[in-house]
Design an enzyme around this catalytic site. Structure first.
Site, PDB file in Angstrom:
ATOM      1  N   GLY A 173       0.836  -1.127  -0.024  1.00  0.00           N
ATOM      2  CA  GLY A 173      -0.070  -0.085  -0.194  1.00  0.00           C
ATOM      3  C   GLY A 173       0.871   1.160   0.064  1.00  0.00           C
TER       4      GLY A 173
ATOM      5  N   MET B 286       1.765   3.032   2.467  1.00  0.00           N
ATOM      6  CA  MET B 286       2.521   3.178   3.507  1.00  0.00           C
ATOM      7  C   MET B 286       3.304   1.820   3.905  1.00  0.00           C
ATOM      8  SD  MET B 286       0.404   5.512   6.256  1.00  0.00           S
ATOM      9  CE  MET B 286      -0.886   4.289   6.214  1.00  0.00           C
TER      10      MET B 286
ATOM     11  N   ASP C 271     -10.408   5.831   6.005  1.00  0.00           N
ATOM     12  CA  ASP C 271      -9.799   5.327   4.464  1.00  0.00           C
ATOM     13  C   ASP C 271     -10.858   4.261   3.934  1.00  0.00           C
ATOM     14  OD1 ASP C 271      -8.747   5.102   2.319  1.00  0.00           O
ATOM     15  OD2 ASP C 271      -6.829   3.895   3.012  1.00  0.00           O
TER      16      ASP C 271
END
Length: 719
Positions: free
Chosen positions: A22, A24, A136
């Site tokens: 992803g 991060m 999110d």
């Protein structure tokens, strides 16, 4: 740092493979040797690991999420620091992301979408109860397990509800981000409601509502662009689920659902009443309090001096309220927009909230005065305070309508006679109207696929982005058949009649002599095209002009024996006899004949007949019996019977379906009273499935049964 398969973390977790990545982190599939179970490990990327502040927040938030335990949330087992590695150990779910599931199916069935949405909402609601906002929510972070269980994952940017949330930077995926996140404003549970609403939109419509070339364009669309109803892309979406999505995705948080529990309640209602009007929309009004401007405040405004704030956080609260001042147009484009919008410089951090309230109140007072003046002027011009002419009033209405059309309404275009594709495009170009097909009907005048009617009608004033219901033509109910392709000219008239009647065409046969075409065959027919219910006239040849004409009897439904007698009675000959399986005509009865009943043919003509062999099952067997007897007529006449004569016949009687079925075995004959009457018959064929019957001697003159013999029938396979 990317971990290779075989790497051990904490001498416990063996990395098996990388299964995702992803913005991060990287995600790995690993085996926990201590508990002998598969787990997922989310490893923070190196660039984020070097930021101690980010790592601290990451750990704090991961630990907060680890407290959650719910069937619809991916469980977090551990949060680990191991040197420069920072990772989360969590439950491994074998399944597919909702994003990939939508991509494979195009869009989801409504009930399936509701079922998934309820499970997601239940998981998020559990997080909200613990004071955690996901921030999110998107299909990529929703996993559908192999057993059908739906789980929410990736609380990587989740944040515990606190004052930090007020100015947090928007981090969520831009296609699903809420307007307040996009502007960097206050985020709360209603931000997750918005993101879930966008995810539900994608489930049922197969696409997200806002698309663009870059993230800035999409973020601005969340802030400013009215959302297109999902039924524009999928007309089968029920009203109930559409209204839920539209309420969840309102621009202003106060107009959305206040909690996930409210969303769950309406979703469950939509399952049992998908087209119900049960969604309660919040009243979209400005509830700001009126502020009275005093002399000191006016002096401060004139001098531009600042008023010291008693509470430093008050300015933040006012700024957030002003940032939410602009309201999104509703799904139909007919929300009540404010006449003027307050704009302020986001950089003005030192503006005192009291001054802002005073300025707002002053603006309200001025606006009210202007409105009053305008009302009085237009009232006098339009004759509101006196009985003026209707013409003047109509002019005022027309002017008003013209303004409305420019802001939020359009005139309905005419789409009658257009194809559905062209009509849909034309409606879309006229104020974003979207087409819904309410029905399909047969039409003799409108071609298949074209619009027969529309509601609202053309030229009607309607809201932008509203639905237009159309009825589409299925074409003529009965399509005309080209009879020339059937080859009727080469057929017998009876065969041609049967073919046309199978197509539900009414047939009329006329006779005409013809020297070249064989009797009974088609000479001509008209018309050459016909549809179900039409009448077609067939002209059948009667052969050359007749010298000794006789009328053909109707043999249909008669036994083969009786048909032969009827033909002989009028001077015709029994021709070829064929059998045919029939589910409608009883076994042994005539189905068709070569010469049409009622027509005239030359005496001595052979007439072919087709006899029913019964159903397919009946055609396999015959039920046969035999009798070999003789009967002395003296038994009924007595001495001197030689000078007496009797007319007798022999018949078979059987009970078929509760009714007597009588069939003649010997035609009437006249005999002297001293003779023996032979009652001898081999292979008497009885009714199918009936194993008993009686052979009867009948006095034709009186109808009396003189004697009767019982016989038994046995099934015999057909040769």
């Amino acid at each position: 740092m990317i971990l290779r398969p075989g790497t051990f973390l904490q001498d416990r977790y063996e990395i098996l493979e990388q299964i995702g990545s992803g913005g991060m982190s990287y995600v790995y599939k690993a085996l926990c040797h201590k508990l002998n179970r598969l787990v997922a490990i989310k490893l923070l990327k190196e660039e984020f690991s070097l930021d101690s502040g980010f790592v601290s927040k990451f750990k704090m938030e991961a630990q907060a999420v680890a407290r959650l335990s719910h069937p619809n949330i991916v469980n977090i087992y551990d949060v680990v620091d191991e040197g420069s590695l920072h990772y989360i150990v969590m439950e491994l779910i074998e399944g597919i992301t909702l994003k990939n599931y939508i991509s494979k199916k195009g869009f989801l069935d409504t009930k399936e979408a509701i079922g998934i949405s309820v499970q997601v909402a239940q998981g998020i609601a559990a997080a909200h109860e613990q004071g955690i906002i996901h921030r999110d929510i998107k299909p990529q972070n929703i996993i559908i397990a192999r057993d059908g269980k739906v789980k929410v994952t990736d609380f990587g940017i989740a944040r515990a509800v606190s004052s930090q949330t007020l100015s947090a930077t928007a981090v969520g995926s831009v296609h699903y981000i809420s307007p307040e996140q996009a502007r960097g404003g206050y985020s709360d549970v209603r931000s997750d409601v918005y993101s879930l609403g966008i995810s539900m939109y994608e489930m049922v419509a197969g696409r997200v509502p806002f698309q663009g070339d870059n993230t800035v364009t999409i973020a601005l669309a969340h802030l400013e662009t009215p959302i297109t109803p999902p039924s524009y892309y999928n007309e089968d979406i029920p009203v109930g689920i559409e209204n839920i999505i539209l309420k969840a995705t309102e621009k202003k948080p106060e107009f959305r659902y206040g909690s996930m529990q409210e969303v769950i309640s309406d979703l469950r209602h939509a399952l049992v009443d998908p087209n119900g009007d049960f969604v309660q929309h919040n009243p979209q009004i400005d509830d700001s309090q009126t502020v009275i401007i005093g002399k000191p405040e006016l002096e401060q405004i004139r001098s531009g001096r600042k008023v010291q704030s008693d509470a430093p956080s008050a300015a933040h609260g006012v700024r957030d309220k002003d940032q939410r001042k602009d309201r999104q147009p509703d799904r139909g484009g007919n929300s009540k927009q404010t006449a003027a919008r307050t704009r302020k410089d986001d950089s003005g951090e030192d503006i005192n909230p009291k001054i802002e309230k005073l300025l707002t109140a002053a603006g309200v007072v001025v606006a009210v005065i202007i409105v009053i003046v305008l009302v009085v002027v237009f009232a006098k011009v339009g004759g509101l305070f006196r009985f003026g002419s209707s013409k003047t009033q109509e002019t005022t209405v027309e002017a008003s309508t013209g303004e409305t059309l420019g802001e939020k309404s359009v005139k309905m275009p005419d789409v009658l006679g257009l194809t559905t594709e062209i009509a849909e495009q034309k409606l879309k170009e006229n104020g974003g109207l979207y087409m819904k097909i309410s029905d399909y009907i047969f039409s003799e005048t409108v071609e298949e696929g074209d619009i027969v009617s529309q509601d609202p009608s053309a030229e009607a004033v309607v809201d932008k982005y509203s639905a237009v219901y159309v009825v589409v033509s299925k074409g003529p109910e009965h399509v005309k058949i080209n009879l020339t392709k059937l080859g009727l000219e080469k057929m017998e008239a009876t065969s041609a009649k049967s073919i046309l009647e199978e197509k539900k065409i009414v047939v009329k046969i006329e006779q005409k002599s013809n020297e070249s075409i064989q009797s009974g065959y088609v000479i001509s027919y008209s018309p050459t095209e016909a549809k179900e219910g039409d009448t077609v006239t067939i002209v059948s040849s009667s052969g050359p002009a007749l010298t000794n004409p006789v009328t053909v009897p109707n043999l249909a439904g008669q036994t083969k024996e009786l048909a032969a007698e009827m033909l002989a009675d009028v001077g015709l000959i029994e021709g070829t006899v064929t059998e045919k399986i029939s589910d409608t005509v009883s076994r042994g009865m005539v189905i068709t004949q070569s010469a049409v009943a009622g027509t005239q043919v030359e005496s001595g003509t052979a007439v072919n007949i087709v006899v029913s062999s019964g159903t397919a099952q009946q055609a396999r067997y015959k039920y046969l019996a035999s009798i070999d007897k003789s009967y002395s007529l003296q038994n009924i006449i007595g001495p001197g019977s030689g000078s007496t004569q009797l007319t007798l016949k022999i018949q078979l009687r059987q009970s078929v379906n509760g009714k007597d079925d009588i069939r003649e075995l010997m035609a009437p004959v006249t005999m002297n009273g001293d003779q023996l009457l032979p009652v001898t018959f081999k292979n008497i064929e009885g009714a199918y499935g009936v194993t008993s019957g009686s052979v009867e001697i009948v006095n034709v003159e009186t109808g009396d049964i003189i004697n009767s013999y019982s016989i038994t029938f046995v099934p015999v396979p057909q040769s």
